[in-house]
Design a protein around this motif. Structure first.
Motif, PDB file in Angstrom:
ATOM      1  N   PRO A  36       0.807  -1.221   0.000  1.00  0.00           N
ATOM      2  CA  PRO A  36       0.000   0.000   0.000  1.00  0.00           C
ATOM      3  C   PRO A  36       0.844   1.277   0.000  1.00  0.00           C
ATOM      4  O   PRO A  36       1.908   1.331   0.608  1.00  0.00           O
ATOM      5  N   VAL A  37       0.319   2.277  -0.692  1.00  0.00           N
ATOM      6  CA  VAL A  37       0.896   3.622  -0.685  1.00  0.00           C
ATOM      7  C   VAL A  37      -0.253   4.555  -0.312  1.00  0.00           C
ATOM      8  O   VAL A  37      -1.334   4.472  -0.891  1.00  0.00           O
ATOM      9  N   LEU A  38       0.001   5.409   0.663  1.00  0.00           N
ATOM     10  CA  LEU A  38      -1.063   6.306   1.123  1.00  0.00           C
ATOM     11  C   LEU A  38      -0.622   7.744   0.846  1.00  0.00           C
ATOM     12  O   LEU A  38       0.475   8.153   1.258  1.00  0.00           O
ATOM     13  N   HIS A  60       3.774   2.832   2.446  1.00  0.00           N
ATOM     14  CA  HIS A  60       4.706   3.860   1.957  1.00  0.00           C
ATOM     15  C   HIS A  60       3.957   5.176   1.860  1.00  0.00           C
ATOM     16  O   HIS A  60       2.860   5.232   1.304  1.00  0.00           O
ATOM     17  N   GLN A  61       4.597   6.244   2.385  1.00  0.00           N
ATOM     18  CA  GLN A  61       3.887   7.520   2.396  1.00  0.00           C
ATOM     19  C   GLN A  61       4.661   8.688   1.806  1.00  0.00           C
ATOM     20  O   GLN A  61       4.083   9.570   1.203  1.00  0.00           O
ATOM     21  N   PHE A  64      10.593  11.265   0.149  1.00  0.00           N
ATOM     22  CA  PHE A  64      11.965  11.287   0.675  1.00  0.00           C
ATOM     23  C   PHE A  64      12.004  10.627   2.047  1.00  0.00           C
ATOM     24  O   PHE A  64      12.260  11.258   3.050  1.00  0.00           O
ATOM     25  N   ASP A  65      11.663   9.363   2.042  1.00  0.00           N
ATOM     26  CA  ASP A  65      11.709   8.604   3.287  1.00  0.00           C
ATOM     27  C   ASP A  65      12.979   7.761   3.217  1.00  0.00           C
ATOM     28  O   ASP A  65      13.071   6.805   2.455  1.00  0.00           O
ATOM     29  N   LEU A  66      13.966   8.179   4.022  1.00  0.00           N
ATOM     30  CA  LEU A  66      15.291   7.586   3.848  1.00  0.00           C
ATOM     31  C   LEU A  66      15.315   6.100   4.158  1.00  0.00           C
ATOM     32  O   LEU A  66      16.012   5.335   3.512  1.00  0.00           O
ATOM     33  N   THR A  67      14.490   5.690   5.137  1.00  0.00           N
ATOM     34  CA  THR A  67      14.492   4.256   5.453  1.00  0.00           C
ATOM     35  C   THR A  67      14.026   3.455   4.245  1.00  0.00           C
ATOM     36  O   THR A  67      14.658   2.501   3.825  1.00  0.00           O
ATOM     37  N   SER A  68      12.862   3.920   3.646  1.00  0.00           N
ATOM     38  CA  SER A  68      12.406   3.108   2.515  1.00  0.00           C
ATOM     39  C   SER A  68      13.307   3.282   1.309  1.00  0.00           C
ATOM     40  O   SER A  68      13.459   2.361   0.524  1.00  0.00           O
ATOM     41  N   GLU A  69      13.894   4.473   1.147  1.00  0.00           N
ATOM     42  CA  GLU A  69      14.820   4.638   0.015  1.00  0.00           C
ATOM     43  C   GLU A  69      15.988   3.666   0.149  1.00  0.00           C
ATOM     44  O   GLU A  69      16.463   3.109  -0.827  1.00  0.00           O
ATOM     45  N   LEU A 105       5.050  11.095  -3.476  1.00  0.00           N
ATOM     46  CA  LEU A 105       5.388   9.691  -3.738  1.00  0.00           C
ATOM     47  C   LEU A 105       4.451   9.076  -4.786  1.00  0.00           C
ATOM     48  O   LEU A 105       4.907   8.447  -5.744  1.00  0.00           O
ATOM     49  N   ALA A 106       3.123   9.292  -4.620  1.00  0.00           N
ATOM     50  CA  ALA A 106       2.161   8.640  -5.529  1.00  0.00           C
ATOM     51  C   ALA A 106       2.406   9.074  -6.970  1.00  0.00           C
ATOM     52  O   ALA A 106       2.510   8.234  -7.876  1.00  0.00           O
TER      53      ALA A 106
END
Ligand code: CTP
Length: 398
Positions: A36-38, A60-61, A64-69, A105-106
């Motif tokens: 999911p992406v919100l 994922h939201q 620039f989310d460094l953890t997910s990047e 992100l979306a």
């Protein structure tokens, strides 16, 4: 049905976002994995916690989310799925996509992807009908984006018209059709099924013994070969299959309207046991016992849906298949019926009570076509449906 498939589900900002929670469940029931992406606006309507809890994975939201990047970049995320689904797709997201913006992100995922995309729009009716949204819709269709809905209906904002997000089962059907792999991939097939109920008054109706089992089995078999199935069903005992677009109706006249609405189609299979007659003037009040004796019901003829579609001058499906329920002289009656109605094939069966076919799990059919009558051995209704679906696939391919 969707075993092993991976769906990236982008939940946009709209009141319909709650339906996407149900969609996650339904996708998982079918064996799909959902990432999911919100969007920020989406998170105003459903919480990240409920989305990730249902999906069983992180939501994922942020762009620039460094953890997910570090774990998975957005480019990779956009390409890891078999299908990107946006539900609800807002006017804003559609505009961003049509223009190629990538400022969250979306929109970035949607621009970076090389995977098919399906949108389930949801918005206020004026926003939907606005020339800007309609322009964006055309642009996105040209870009190869697919759409499911929006539906007509009353909306949370109090207005009525097109703009309601498609229901989870309709979205599921569209997803199944997009991911389908089989000889009927890309074919749209209409199936009617079940009995009809013809009202006498608000509490009474005339019905028949059809359980809807054969029609549901046909729809399932066509779906399994990759068709996009529109399933117009009267009040049947048997649940409609997953992954088909279900249009519930009650009476023959409602069924006819739903069939017209569902056309055009590559093929139509008319397995419904449609009532031939309805009560001419059904009462809008409950009929009461009276001293004047018993009520007399006058009948009017219902539209013959199969005949109407078979004889359409324009927009007739390439293959029209009828069913014939007979109690005697099955081949003769069904052959005559095929001529009278103008359909291509008739699947004839003997429904006299001794056979136990109507309402039972087995069927013994005779397929009548230009080439004559072909008797099939008695077998389960599922098996009849699979054979028929194979025949339909062969006919549409040839
Ligand atoms: N059918 C239809 N609309 C109707 C009646 C029947 O579309 N009003 C379709 C059924 O779905 C089926 C076929 O026509 O595919 C034959 O249905 P059947 O009940 O066997 O035939 P009838 O036309 O009702 O003829 P009869 O009652 O004389 O046997």
């Amino acid at each position: 049905m969707l075993a092993g498939k991976h769906i990236l589900l982008i939940i946009g900002g709209g009141i319909a976002a709650y339906k996407s929670l149900e969609l996650i469940r339904r996708l998982q029931d079918q064996g799909a994995r959902v990432t999911p992406v919100l969007t920020r606006a989406g998170a105003e309507f459903v919480t990240p916690l409920s989305v990730s809890a249902l999906a069983g994975t992180a939501v994922h939201q942020e762009l620039f989310d460094l953890t997910s990047e570090a774990e998975m970049g957005h480019i990779q995320l956009s390409r890891s799925a078999d299908l990107l689904v946006v539900a609800p797709a807002t006017a804003d997201l559609m505009a961003k996509m049509a223009q190629g913006f990538a400022n969250d992100l979306a929109s970035t995922l949607l621009l970076a992807t090389d995977t098919p995309v399906l949108l389930a729009p949801a918005m206020n009716v004026r926003m939907w009908e606005h020339p800007a949204t309609q322009r964006n819709l055309e642009t996105l269709k040209k870009d190869g984006v697919s759409f499911i809905g929006p539906n007509d209906g009353s909306m949370a904002c109090g207005e009525f018209g097109p703009g309601r997000m498609a229901e989870p089962d309709e979205i599921l059907a569209a997803i199944a059709a997009k991911l389908a792999d089989g000889p009927l991939k890309g074919k749209r097939i209409l199936v009617t099924s079940g009995p009809t109920h013809e009202p006498i008054d608000p509490v009474r109706y005339i019905a028949n013994r059809s359980s809807g089992a054969q029609g549901a089995a046909v729809a399932r078999a066509l779906r399994d070969l990759g068709a996009e199935v529109v399933f117009v069903t009267g009040p049947a005992e048997v649940r409609p299959p997953e992954g088909v677009q279900v249009v519930p109706v009650e009476s023959a006249r409602e069924m006819e309207a739903a069939v017209q609405q569902a056309l055009p189609a590559d093929a139509g299979v008319f397995s419904a046991a449609v009532a031939d007659w309805r009560v001419a003037s059904a009462s809008d009040r409950k009929l009461k016992k009276s001293k004047d004796g018993l009520p007399v019901l006058e009948f009017a003829e219902n539209p013959d849906i199969l005949k109407t579609v078979s004889q359409m001058k324009q927009g007739r499906p390439g293959l029209v298949v009828g069913f014939a329920a007979e109690t005697n002289d099955v081949i003769e009656n069904a052959t005559a019926k095929r001529k009278r109605k103008g359909c291509d094939w008739i699947v004839a069966n003997d429904v006299s009570p001794a056979t136990g076919i109507m309402g039972g799990s087995e069927n013994a059919v005779i397929l009548i076509s230009d080439e004559g009558a072909e008797e099939w051995p008695r077998m389960g209704k599922d098996e009849v449906a699979r054979r028929l679906a194979d025949r339909i696939a062969a006919a549409l391919a040839g």
